[in-house]
Design a protein around this motif. Structure first.
Motif, PDB file in Angstrom:
ATOM      1  N   ALA A  20      -5.508   8.803  -1.688  1.00 16.13           N
ATOM      2  CA  ALA A  20      -5.239   7.411  -2.025  1.00 16.13           C
ATOM      3  C   ALA A  20      -5.434   7.116  -3.510  1.00 16.13           C
ATOM      4  O   ALA A  20      -4.649   6.384  -4.116  1.00 16.13           O
ATOM      5  N   GLU A  62      -5.837   6.317   4.608  1.00 16.30           N
ATOM      6  CA  GLU A  62      -7.280   6.181   4.415  1.00 16.30           C
ATOM      7  C   GLU A  62      -7.840   5.058   5.294  1.00 16.30           C
ATOM      8  O   GLU A  62      -8.872   5.222   5.942  1.00 16.30           O
ATOM      9  N   GLU A  65      -2.925   5.325   0.944  1.00 18.16           N
ATOM     10  CA  GLU A  65      -3.909   4.252   1.110  1.00 18.16           C
ATOM     11  C   GLU A  65      -3.944   3.779   2.561  1.00 18.16           C
ATOM     12  O   GLU A  65      -5.017   3.525   3.117  1.00 18.16           O
ATOM     13  N   ARG A  72      -2.445   5.740  -5.972  1.00 17.83           N
ATOM     14  CA  ARG A  72      -2.562   4.444  -6.657  1.00 17.83           C
ATOM     15  C   ARG A  72      -2.441   4.635  -8.160  1.00 17.83           C
ATOM     16  O   ARG A  72      -1.805   3.838  -8.854  1.00 17.83           O
ATOM     17  N   LEU A  76       0.831  -1.196   0.000  1.00 20.78           N
ATOM     18  CA  LEU A  76       0.000   0.000   0.000  1.00 20.78           C
ATOM     19  C   LEU A  76       0.869   1.250   0.000  1.00 20.78           C
ATOM     20  O   LEU A  76       1.947   1.266   0.582  1.00 20.78           O
TER      21      LEU A  76
END
Length: 114
Positions: free
Chosen positions: A52, A19, A16, A56, A12
């Motif tokens: 996030a 979050e 992320e 990503r 991650l």
């Protein structure tokens, strides 16, 4: 809580993780969080520079490049290197070096998401 079995593993980005940690904090609102959870949330809030979804997306774009491992893409998304030397430092333990063009390509992707 004692973990009895690992169900899966995923790399991650810090965004992320932040979050997820904030969801945990919200679920336990009014309760005292453990020291480790409080410190993890503080760290994520202090050092996380994007949301996030954007982090990503950056990782996915970086992973399309040659010489890019998933863990390196995540590290780049977390650190947001600004110079070629900062990118070289991330690659310091790798068995290959990047060309100036590859370094610039990584910098362009990072700048797009900064």
């Amino acid at each position: 809580m004692i973990v009895k079995k690992v169900l899966g593993e995923e790399i991650l980005t810090l965004a992320e993780a932040k979050e997820i940690l904030l969801k945990v904090r919200d679920e336990h609102e009014g309760e005292e969080l453990s020291y480790e959870k409080r410190k993890a949330i503080e760290h994520a809030e202090l050092f996380c520079h994007m949301d996030a979804a954007r982090s990503r997306a950056m990782v996915e774009e970086l992973e399309k490049l040659d010489k890019m491992k998933p863990e390196l893409a995540v590290r780049i998304a977390d650190l947001l290197p600004e110079t070629r030397d900062e990118i070289r430092a991330i690659y310091a333990k790798e068995r290959f070096t990047l060309t100036e063009e590859e370094l610039d390509e990584i910098r362009e992707i990072v700048d797009k998401y900064r």
